[in-house]
Design a protein around this motif. Structure first.
Motif, PDB file in Angstrom:
ATOM      1  N   ASP A   1     -52.141 -24.396  27.194  1.00  0.00           N
ATOM      2  CA  ASP A   1     -51.294 -23.268  27.116  1.00  0.00           C
ATOM      3  C   ASP A   1     -50.556 -23.198  28.345  1.00  0.00           C
ATOM      4  O   ASP A   1     -49.821 -22.309  28.933  1.00  0.00           O
ATOM      5  CB  ASP A   1     -51.964 -21.881  26.939  1.00  0.00           C
ATOM      6  CG  ASP A   1     -52.384 -21.619  25.469  1.00  0.00           C
ATOM      7  OD1 ASP A   1     -51.415 -21.830  24.661  1.00  0.00           O
ATOM      8  OD2 ASP A   1     -53.511 -21.306  25.205  1.00  0.00           O
TER       9      ASP A   1
ATOM     10  N   SER B   1     -49.006 -10.094  29.226  1.00  0.00           N
ATOM     11  CA  SER B   1     -49.595 -10.486  28.093  1.00  0.00           C
ATOM     12  C   SER B   1     -49.970 -12.225  28.003  1.00  0.00           C
ATOM     13  O   SER B   1     -48.896 -12.659  28.747  1.00  0.00           O
ATOM     14  CB  SER B   1     -48.694 -10.550  26.821  1.00  0.00           C
ATOM     15  OG  SER B   1     -48.995 -11.217  25.741  1.00  0.00           O
ATOM     16  N   LYS B   2     -50.752 -12.730  27.388  1.00  0.00           N
ATOM     17  CA  LYS B   2     -50.989 -14.152  27.680  1.00  0.00           C
ATOM     18  C   LYS B   2     -50.019 -14.955  26.685  1.00  0.00           C
ATOM     19  O   LYS B   2     -50.193 -15.998  26.829  1.00  0.00           O
ATOM     20  CB  LYS B   2     -52.458 -14.363  27.346  1.00  0.00           C
ATOM     21  CG  LYS B   2     -53.446 -14.062  28.216  1.00  0.00           C
ATOM     22  CD  LYS B   2     -54.763 -14.484  27.975  1.00  0.00           C
ATOM     23  CE  LYS B   2     -55.603 -14.223  29.102  1.00  0.00           C
ATOM     24  NZ  LYS B   2     -56.379 -12.885  29.352  1.00  0.00           N
ATOM     25  N   ALA B   3     -49.436 -13.984  25.634  1.00  0.00           N
ATOM     26  CA  ALA B   3     -48.298 -14.699  25.078  1.00  0.00           C
ATOM     27  C   ALA B   3     -47.195 -14.998  26.261  1.00  0.00           C
ATOM     28  O   ALA B   3     -46.926 -14.051  27.073  1.00  0.00           O
ATOM     29  CB  ALA B   3     -47.748 -13.749  23.935  1.00  0.00           C
ATOM     30  N   VAL B   4     -46.334 -16.000  25.823  1.00  0.00           N
ATOM     31  CA  VAL B   4     -45.321 -16.211  27.178  1.00  0.00           C
ATOM     32  C   VAL B   4     -44.321 -15.176  27.055  1.00  0.00           C
ATOM     33  O   VAL B   4     -43.367 -15.049  28.124  1.00  0.00           O
ATOM     34  CB  VAL B   4     -44.762 -17.678  27.242  1.00  0.00           C
ATOM     35  CG1 VAL B   4     -45.972 -18.632  27.328  1.00  0.00           C
ATOM     36  CG2 VAL B   4     -44.021 -18.145  25.960  1.00  0.00           C
ATOM     37  N   LYS B   5     -43.978 -14.467  25.843  1.00  0.00           N
ATOM     38  CA  LYS B   5     -43.090 -13.317  25.877  1.00  0.00           C
ATOM     39  C   LYS B   5     -43.622 -12.201  25.244  1.00  0.00           C
ATOM     40  O   LYS B   5     -44.387 -12.372  24.316  1.00  0.00           O
ATOM     41  CB  LYS B   5     -41.601 -13.687  25.761  1.00  0.00           C
ATOM     42  CG  LYS B   5     -41.663 -14.064  24.169  1.00  0.00           C
ATOM     43  CD  LYS B   5     -40.020 -14.767  23.983  1.00  0.00           C
ATOM     44  CE  LYS B   5     -39.954 -14.563  22.469  1.00  0.00           C
ATOM     45  NZ  LYS B   5     -38.685 -15.359  21.852  1.00  0.00           N
ATOM     46  N   THR B   6     -42.995 -10.896  25.652  1.00  0.00           N
ATOM     47  CA  THR B   6     -43.605  -9.868  24.781  1.00  0.00           C
ATOM     48  C   THR B   6     -42.332  -8.864  25.113  1.00  0.00           C
ATOM     49  O   THR B   6     -41.768  -8.791  26.391  1.00  0.00           O
ATOM     50  CB  THR B   6     -44.973  -9.041  25.224  1.00  0.00           C
ATOM     51  OG1 THR B   6     -45.065  -8.006  24.533  1.00  0.00           O
ATOM     52  CG2 THR B   6     -45.220  -9.100  26.716  1.00  0.00           C
TER      53      THR B   6
END
Lengths: 482, 482
Positions: A104, A181-186
């Motif tokens: 990631d 967030s650990k998602a790259v976008k939110t």
């Protein structure tokens, strides 16, 4: 009021509580605090875990005791030093890498980890944390995020904040949240993460950060270019950046700084403006360097030396020595608080002209240098700050330069934060309504002003700060960079 | 309470006030609102200036009338539509380019300007606004910023927010602030700009934005790659991104979506997973494409077609038609609310497997596709949403997928915002303490809840939202994408 700290005795901590004079003394100032301005905390807590931070903050909040987070102490504006005692919450023992997720391009690292340690941990994965500032060898990840730090590589990679995906943060009531967030976008909810970045521990204490990473570039080359005039150098930089040269660092030093550097290292560099560059690429680095050279040549480039590895480091040494060189230039002169203004790049030549004009008007030696690709300019007003009259005069010169930067659509501080030293410029830069909105947020999240009180906001009833709104008045600068 | 709007008669505006049924109707829904869920505002104000916005907001705040900012109406979660009447403040007539500063790579543009209009204005400077989402031809700059939008190019250029330097914003009391700085970096005070980004008009109304720009790339090429299995396709994407391939777009469509597309355009594409790519470079584009192809080949690449110009657009057409293709696939089936989850890229194959499993478990046709390079996945649960039982079942499937994404360290919404439709996931994603901190900020900046009430935060006393915390319960989804 004499505060009672006996409540600390009942807390169970993984870390340590100290009231030793040496520990209190060590947490009384930062790199920018003059000895006489140091304020010791009553207690130092060396936290070992997020639970420790939560326990301390929650208890302190209940007992109306201020908590000022402290890390490496490398700040320049008194960002992490107490203004009224209380607890200094030291996060440097919270320095574990919690997890590396190479697939990631992410790392979870505790706030107290030193920047270079993060890169060492990543080396075997071929990854790195690109926006590390120059102080990366000594400053902590938490401190960088709390002051919204950036540095030489920002021109290519952005600021530290741009690489922060999520933050574990202890709020003033002791609750622990994950912001971001650990998602790259939110696009979910308010950007608490971004609000906490640069809030200097006044809204929450960062305990862990999830950072984005990048692959290490396969090619690195760099060096320096010499120009006949400061104007040529600044225009060359501006032209290169707006033309889209993919440069990883592009730094200016003026002829005065070259003089300092020669004096310090006993070298015989031309005492002329120089531009330091570094390029990162996976392929085609020489093509990019040629592109840059072509642009520099239209601005009277006199000489450009480029190398890789150790030889590149040697070419860069002058740039790295600046602060030491300035400090040692004249034993009677101090460097004062380091300027950190940033302006739109088209205004960079004008800003440098302002430095020259003010230096002449106030009759000080003012070397300037900085992350020119971002429009970020550092300068020192060399003066005898032990002489109250001269100090006041130098501080006025310094503040006048900040005011000029703000007038050029710039900011008082590109990367050092506000702390105590730059509070007086907040309303001038942001306007009263914006500062009131910031105050309202502080009040909403930290109603008892438990966390790092006295920072960022100008004291409402402080005549010194009133004065700062009148350019004809002498300005007080509380910090000095030693 | 019947609200009295007579106070509007006394306001002097550059723009227009309308209570016409057609205007009210036009501001009652967005792209994601089902007809039966539309709520008309009592009044529509077409603002022409920042002063207009300030005048209206200030007066409405005084009179306890809610104001919901509205722009192109392209939102998907009811972000900009009223939930209880009040004033719809339409910003689309504020669409001027105030200034272009090519030397600073900056533009000041009013909130109502359409994305593509900005790029048209920049064309003669050789500049562009890189992170424009796919809806850039119809949606406004202000709307994009307010919902924290992003899109296909985010994998290379970042989100819209990453290119916003400063915002002119009207706060709930009518005061006008500039948040952020025209300097490319600042560490001065709280990041109000970042807080306002994605706040969906609940904290302030954006009236003008200073955007960063980039030079247009000299080379653009792209096309599509076909893989035997979905797993190969997702692993190829993940590998390319983490290997640092400099790709400007990298989009996945699954075999179900390929089927839809064939059906729609009467083409005979392989009904297999496809990856769409686009590359931007100033030199060396073929080298980069080869790098990408080499990685794809290690994941069983079957075919890769790359072209430039018109031919590239043709290769991409399938990807562009997806929503229309899904809408027209079966006259008895609606696409429902478009999924917009985003997960860390290592979890992307797992997320897609979840979509497959849930589709099977609930027995729906669920095509999926999206901005795979960011871990952003869109999906439609095709169902007859006019049948209450089937609608509830489909909504449950949809919500279950959101819950799974959150469990995979992801977010409920990568780029569409929360609005009304995703409120129920806020606490699950962020935790109660973080949502409480967001509520405290809302309360501090907008104590009378004048601006866009009812958005982002789950109603505290709403049993429907309570239900959403129990996966075994059926979930209500308020919006539908038409």
């Amino acid at each position: 009021m004499v505060n009672d700290y006996s409540f600390l005795d009942n807390l169970e901590l993984d870390g340590e509580i100290s009231q030793a004079q040496s520990d209190r003394r060590n947490h009384a100032g930062d790199f920018g605090t003059r000895d006489e301005d140091e304020v010791e905390p009553n207690v130092v807590v060396f936290a070992k875990s997020t639970t420790d931070v939560s326990t301390i903050v929650s208890a302190a909040n209940d007992h109306d005791i201020p908590v000022t987070p402290y890390a490496a102490g490398t700040g320049l504006e008194g960002n992490a030093t107490p203004i009224e005692g209380g607890i200094s919450l030291d996060t440097t023992r919270m320095d574990s890498v919690r997890e590396i997720r190479p697939d990631d391009l992410q790392i979870d690292v505790e706030a107290g980890a030193i920047g270079d340690e993060v890169n060492e941990a990543l080396e075997r994965y071929g990854l790195f944390f690109p926006p590390l500032p120059s102080s990366g060898a000594i400053s902590t990840i938490g401190g960088m995020i709390a002051t919204d730090a950036s540095g030489q590589r920002t021109v290519k990679y952005g600021e530290v904040a741009d690489w922060v995906l999520a933050l574990e943060v202890v709020l003033p009531d002791g609750s622990v949240i994950e912001a971001g967030s650990k998602a790259v976008k939110t696009s979910s909810g308010y950007n608490l993460k971004e609000l906490l970045v640069g809030s200097e521990g006044t809204l929450g204490i960062i305990t862990c950060a999830t950072l984005k990473l990048a692959g290490r570039p396969e090619q690195v080359k760099g060096g320096r270019a010499v120009f006949p005039t400061l104007n040529d150098a600044t225009e060359a930089i501006s032209d290169a950046v707006t033309s889209g040269v993919d440069v990883a660092k592009i730094e200016l030093i003026d002829d005065r700084t070259a003089l300092l550097a020669n004096d310090y290292a006993d070298t015989d560099l031309p005492e002329q403006p120089m531009v330091f560059v570094e390029f990162h690429a996976n392929h085609g680095i020489d093509e990019e360097i040629d592109f840059c050279r072509t642009i520099f040549e239209t601005h009277e480039l006199e000489r450009m030396e480029i190398a890789a590895g150790e030889k590149m480091e040697q070419l860069w040494q002058v740039r790295k020595d600046i602060t030491y060189a300035a400090e040692e230039y004249d034993p009677d002169l101090d460097i004062g608080p380091p300027g950190d203004v940033t302006v739109p790049i088209s205004q960079y030549p004008e800003m440098i002209a302002e430095v020259r004009a003010i230096a002449e008007e106030y009759d000080f030696f003012v070397p300037c240098f900085g992350h020119a690709g971002d429009g970020n300019l550092h300068y020192f007003v060399l003066a005898d700050y032990d002489d109250p009259e001269e100090a006041a005069h130098a501080q006025e010169a310094y503040a006048t330069l900040v005011e000029r930067a703000i007038k050029l659509n710039g900011t008082a501080t590109g990367e050092h934060g506000i702390g105590v030293g730059k509070r007086k410029f907040m309303e001038r830069e942001h306007g009263e309504a914006a500062v009131d909105a910031m105050r309202a947020i502080k009040q909403a999240l930290d109603p008892k002003e438990t966390l790092n009180p006295g920072k960022i906001f100008p004291p409402k009833d402080d005549s010194e700060d009133e004065d700062s709104r009148d350019e004809s008045e002498s300005l007080e600068i509380d910090t000095d960079s030693g």
